[in-house]
Enzyme design. Structure first.
Site, PDB file in Angstrom:
ATOM      1  N   PRO A  75       0.818  -1.214   0.000  1.00 26.58           N
ATOM      2  CA  PRO A  75       0.000   0.000   0.000  1.00 26.58           C
ATOM      3  C   PRO A  75       0.853   1.267   0.000  1.00 26.58           C
ATOM      4  CG  PRO A  75      -0.899  -1.593   1.547  1.00 26.58           C
ATOM      5  CD  PRO A  75       0.362  -2.185   1.024  1.00 26.58           C
ATOM      6  N   GLY A  97     -15.135   7.705 -33.130  1.00 21.38           N
ATOM      7  CA  GLY A  97     -16.077   8.759 -32.781  1.00 21.38           C
ATOM      8  C   GLY A  97     -16.947   8.357 -31.608  1.00 21.38           C
ATOM      9  N   SER A 113       6.902   2.328  -6.542  1.00 21.89           N
ATOM     10  CA  SER A 113       8.192   2.636  -7.153  1.00 21.89           C
ATOM     11  C   SER A 113       9.298   2.684  -6.087  1.00 21.89           C
ATOM     12  CB  SER A 113       8.109   3.990  -7.859  1.00 21.89           C
ATOM     13  OG  SER A 113       7.131   3.952  -8.865  1.00 21.89           O
ATOM     14  N   GLU A 136       4.787  -1.983 -13.065  1.00 14.40           N
ATOM     15  CA  GLU A 136       6.076  -2.522 -13.512  1.00 14.40           C
ATOM     16  C   GLU A 136       7.017  -1.404 -13.956  1.00 14.40           C
ATOM     17  OE1 GLU A 136       6.686  -6.181 -14.853  1.00 14.40           O
ATOM     18  OE2 GLU A 136       4.770  -7.015 -14.271  1.00 14.40           O
TER      19      GLU A 136
END
Lengths: 402, 398, 287
Positions: A128, A339, A132, A363
């Site tokens: 949590p 569209g 990184s 990742e």
């Protein structure tokens, strides 16, 4: 120098394409809408041998090379990202890491059933409060005789609910920072392991993501992967393989965007002509094709290095960075080409757009890869040899029976 | 030996042949056309070459004269349980036209047990002569006895044209007879014409799922055999007063000589017979699920028609494969085809575009199905189809 | 007289019709363009042929699957056979990747341009050379040509019974040399039995073809596939390729566009549109 796919690669591509179109495509919208994971799909992938695709036959694998793994990821994600994610975590992040780092005993016990698809595996690094920032891990492993006691919480773990075996990263020595992390093979059956499901994701809604809670889980010392303190290196080497599968998958997603957009551009008429004749539509399609070609070449380069047994951290990071951004941009363009229809779930492209965002984050986020490439270029970063390197692909060795 | 002969001296490198080749068999190398293995000798390139640099090799021919000794047009009358299939009479109509053009007679071949009524029917539908082979061994169609009898008849009477229906039995039989006779067989024809100069039968058939058409000749072998697609030609008017000759064929077959036995025939309730349906109500991706076919079934019921489906609907598991229309399913030619929520991929159109009247109901006004439709309604099929059902209920009652 | 024959021929004569316990099935396949990928250029009315891959004729995959299932039930082997240009070898390897044990490749210049008759002759010659077999499987037709005539042609050349449009193999007795199948006909399913060896053409409903396996791909990689030309199959040259083909294609063209444009039915309400459409259809006398 040879950029040809081998006949075996072509056969793998056709096999996985047919598999994905027949086993995944017909029900994917339903699963995506209901946010339900198709457990039966795992069994089918196992039966087909996909869960051990690039592992040696003697370990229960299919004996293909690392390019074949990439092709399979590409073809799976061409239909839906959730299917490619299975290969990313089960094969890329977990099984290949065992192939690289595990002892023969560990391979026999854990890699073989994984390669045969009898046991499903995933990878538990993220928490949590630590994505990184890997050093921010809070999970701990306390040595207690011939076992470790693990405590902590893992989050955003693909296949958390269905995996039988987890590769868990935890601090054995918090003070040593990166050098204090160790890796453990944890079985679901170990007392104290609980998993939960995450709902409400933007994309990959047909995929399973969840959390793992570890409360005083006793893990035998024999289940430690690598040495104590080697966990960070193991985690990063695993990412070299996980990112590789994500990159290839993104090429598949771009391919799906191109196919859908070309089909639609030929069918749909505005101002009296097929919209494919409008130059701004052509520009979007041309850019998708450009991204596909660049992405494929970057992936092939990384795959070639892997087959050769050469270090590929930088090249894999580059492929992952580029391909995931390119897939997101292509999906956004594909919606634009369609569209208002593209904005509804009557067409697949809105799902492609939702699915493509996650890989720009996981990742190694786009930002991490940007910084990595800058650091390589500036000379701030270099890859040192590892105690255990990923083995080069050797046809005879991979195909040898046990 | 290459299939295509290219006169390199004559070739001016214009590339016209490369552009028209349907098989990617030609490319320009150093400004000269070069042919590769893809060539099927289809001849598409010959006529576009401005300098006549392309030709096909001369083929060995049978001795001239042998071909000219074959005269007459034949049709095989297919029967099941004593009932002729409609394709037989369709061929009789077209066969009559061909025979008149050639100035020859039209012959029907009727095989069965107690098949005399069919022989009379054949005359009523235009036959001048009927070969009637009656025998217990011929009660149910089997390749071996049917093939033997027709082979012997052809050898003896030498027709120049022999037509069979492109049905399961017709294709089974034609392939066997043509092989024995060493003659050309053009399968699944949708067009049959006589070339007035050469008397040759110009046989036109679709290939590549209807993406291209090919016209085929059997120049040097006889008879020119063709199987004919169902519902391409009209059934001619029946004239019970027509006169013709019924020629009994002696059958010297013993059941013991025939290795194949028909043990049983299973007719399932609910058997979907799309090929014979005059009206088909078909659904595609737009029906969104198996229950989405319900309104289509109701409309089909009111119109006494059958329910068809696109590959997308079948692949999604909403309806069994037997309902699939298109290149990988059934090719149909009903009087009325109502396409509901079908976008109209080329593979689907290949299976239905020759229906007499096509109605397209689709939310997307740009769906390609409208390109082949006679009538189109842009709208939600779940509203339009029930409304149409209600209208027909009302109008057909009065 | 026997001394005048080659060893091959003696083996062939003695091998046919021998009672065997293990199955030998031969599957004839065709390499065709993947028409699901063929796109049509509406401007020029030509096939857009770039990137058109060749595949095993989809109908033939059912033939392969049925042969493999019989092999698994009875033991024995499956030989896959095709005739085509050099690139068609790929399709043979894929059949091996599905589980076929052996493959024979008929590829030679003199086979080019074969119509159904010449194709059937060439395949039949090759099958004679292969030797003893119990069943020959073919798909019901090819996806490109759609003729469905090669299977019956091969059976006729070999003088063995043909069972076309097979929907189900009910029973096979390798020692008693008989087979019972259900054939899918227009009116229903015909149950029919005949003696072995026989040629079967199968319909799509018969099974669900398997995917190639990795084990199969590994086998395919290493398998040596013999390439046979006219000499190897002892074929008479006048029956081969373009020369041996009674039919001749004289023109290839794109089908004429449907005449007239679609009449769009508009209306204030769905009921009004349905009313108008129903009247048109009644007027056209198609209802």
């Amino acid at each position: 120098m040879d950029l040809h796919y081998t006949p075996e690669h072509e056969m793998v591509r056709k096999m996985v394409r047919d598999f994905a179109e027949q086993e995944i495509a017909p029900t994917i919208k339903e699963h995506d809408r209901e946010q339900s994971f198709d457990r039966g799909l795992l069994n089918k992938m196992a039966e087909q041998g996909l869960l051990g695709i690039c592992l040696p036959v003697k370990y229960g694998g299919a004996g293909m090379d690392y390019i074949a793994l990439g092709i399979a990821c590409e073809e799976l994600e061409r239909v839906d990202t959730s299917a490619r994610v299975i290969l990313s975590v089960h094969v890329g992040l977990n099984s290949m890491t065992l192939l690289q780092w595990a002892t023969e005993e560990q391979k026999e016990r854990y890699l073989v059933p994984q390669a045969m698809g009898e046991r499903i595996a995933t990878y538990g690094l993220t928490e949590p409060n630590a994505g990184s920032d890997v050093a921010g891990l809070q999970t701990t492993a306390r040595r207690d005789g011939d076992r470790y006691i693990l405590n902590g919480e893992k989050m955003w773990i693909s296949l958390a609910d269905v995996a039988d075996q987890f590769l868990i990263f935890a601090y054995t020595d918090k003070a040593a920072k990166h050098r204090g992390i160790s890796a453990f093979i944890v079985e679901r059956e170990f007392p104290g392991v609980e998993t939960g499901t995450i709902h409400g994701k933007l994309g990959v809604r047909a995929g399973n993501s969840g959390s793992i809670s570890l409360q005083d889980v006793a893990v035998p010392v024999a289940n430690r992967l690598g040495e104590e303190g080697e966990g960070f290196k193991i985690a990063m080497s695993a990412l070299d393989n996980g990112r590789y599968t994500v990159a290839w998958g993104s090429v598949g997603l771009i391919r799906a965007c191109i196919e859908a957009s070309v089909r639609y551009a030929n069918e749909r008429h505005t101002f009296g002509v097929p919209i494919g004749e409008h130059q701004l539509v052509q520009q979007m399609i041309a850019q998708m094709v450009q991204r596909r070609d660049i992405g494929e070449l970057l992936c092939l380069k990384a795959g070639w290095l892997k087959n050769e047994g050469r270090r590929n951290t930088r090249e894999t990071s580059m492929a992952k960075w580029y391909c995931c951004d390119a897939a997101f941009d292509s999906a956004a363009d594909a919606v634009q080409v369609h569209g208002a229809y593209g904005y509804s779930d009557e067409y697949d492209v809105e799902r492609y757009l939702r699915n493509s965002k996650g890989a720009v984050i996981y990742e190694g986020s786009r930002e991490i890869h940007t910084i990595m490439q800058a650091q390589y270029a500036l000379g701030y970063r270099e890859d040192r040899p590892l105690r255990c390197e990923m083995p080069a692909y050797d046809l005879d060795e991979w195909e040898a029976e046990a | 030996m290459p299939l295509l002969i290219i006169d390199e001296q004559a070739c001016i490198g214009c590339g016209a042949c490369v552009d028209v080749c349907p098989f990617a068999a030609l490319e320009m190398i150093d400004d000269i056309a070069v042919v590769n293995d893809n060539c099927t000798a289809c001849s598409a390139c010959l006529e576009v070459c401005p300098v006549d640099a392309l030709s096909l090799p001369e083929r060995q021919a049978e001795a001239p004269g042998a071909v000219d000794s074959y005269r007459g047009v034949w049709v095989w009358v297919e029967q099941f349980n004593g009932q002729a299939s409609s394709i037989s009479w369709e061929m009789m109509g077209q066969g009559r036209l061909l025979a008149n053009q050639l100035g020859v007679s039209l012959t029907a071949c009727v095989l069965g047990e107690n098949a005399h009524p069919l022989a009379e029917e054949a005359i009523a539908y235009g036959a001048d002569r009927v070969f009637l082979a009656e025998d217990p061994t011929l009660r149910v169609y089997r390749t071996e006895p049917y093939s033997k009898i027709l082979y012997a008849l052809v050898r003896e009477h030498r027709p120049e044209i022999f037509l069979l229906g492109a049905s399961s039995r017709g294709r089974d039989l034609a392939g066997s007879v043509a092989t024995d006779l060493y003659t050309g067989l053009t399968a699944d024809c949708t067009g049959l014409e006589i070339d007035p100069e050469t008397r040759l039968l110009r046989q036109t058939r679709p290939a590549y799922g209807g993406n291209i058409m090919a016209t085929i000749l059997t120049p040097h072998h006889r008879p020119q055999m063709a199987t004919v697609r169902h519902r391409v030609f009209e059934v001619p008017a029946r004239d019970p007063a027509r006169q013709g000759q019924i020629v009994p064929v002696s059958v010297s077959l013993s059941e013991n000589d025939i290795v194949t036995r028909v043990v049983d025939f299973i007719v399932e309730e609910e058997e979907v017979n799309l090929a014979d349906a005059r009206i088909i109500v078909a659904g595609g991706r737009g029906v969104s699920g198996s229950e989405g076919f319900e309104p289509l079934r109701e409309l089909a019921h009111v119109l006494n028609g059958a329910v068809g489906a696109s590959r997308a609907a079948v692949d999604a598991g909403w309806i069994p494969y037997a309902h699939q229309v298109g290149q990988t399913g059934r090719t149909v030619r009903p009087d009325l085809y109502i396409a509901c929520g079908i976008s109209g991929a080329i593979q689907h159109r290949a299976g239905m575009s020759t229906a007499r009247v096509i109605v397209a109901i689709n939310k997307d006004p740009e769906a390609p199905i409208f390109d082949v439709a006679t009538y189109g309604i842009v709208g939600d099929l779940f509203q339009v189809v029930p409304a149409l059902t209600a209208q027909f209920r009302r109008k057909l009652r009065t | 007289m026997l001394t005048a024959l080659g060893g091959d021929q003696i083996a062939r004569m003695s091998a046919v019709h021998v009672r065997r316990k293990n199955l030998h099935a031969i599957v004839c396949i065709k390499s065709v363009p993947d028409t699901t990928e063929v796109r049509f250029n509406p401007e020029t009315n030509t096939l857009m042929r770039d990137e058109v891959e060749s595949i095993i004729n989809p109908f033939d995959t059912y033939a392969i699957e049925e042969a493999l299932r019989l092999k698994e039930a009875h033991g024995g082997k499956v030989t896959v056979l095709t005739m085509g240009p050099p690139k068609a070898e790929k399709e043979l390897r894929e059949a091996v990747a599905m589980g076929c044990d052996e493959a024979i490749f008929l590829s030679a210049r003199e086979f080019a341009g074969s119509d159904t008759w010449a194709t059937a002759y060439t395949l039949a010659q090759a099958i004679r050379r292969i030797g003893a077999y119990d069943i020959i499987f073919c798909g019901k037709q090819a996806m490109d040509g759609d003729t469905g005539q090669v299977g019956p042609g091969v059976a006729n050349q070999l003088e063995i019974p043909q069972l076309t449009y097979v929907f189900k193999v009910r029973e096979i007795d390798l020692e008693g040399r008989s087979i019972q199948v259900e054939r899918l006909l227009e009116e229903g399913r015909e149950v029919v039995e005949t003696r072995l060896p026989a040629l079967l053409t199968v319909v799509k409903d018969i099974n669900q073809p398997r995917y190639p396996t990795f084990r199969g791909i590994r086998t395919a990689r290493r398998l040596e596939i013999p390439v046979w030309g006219a000499a190897e199959i002892e074929a008479a040259p006048q029956y081969l390729g373009l020369d041996g083909s009674p039919t001749q294609v004289i023109r290839v063209f794109t089908p004429p566009k449907r005449e007239g444009r679609v009449e769009m039915i508009d209306g204030d309400s769905v009921d009004a549109m349905a009313d108008a459409l129903a009247d048109r259809l009644l007027g056209d006398k198609v209802v």
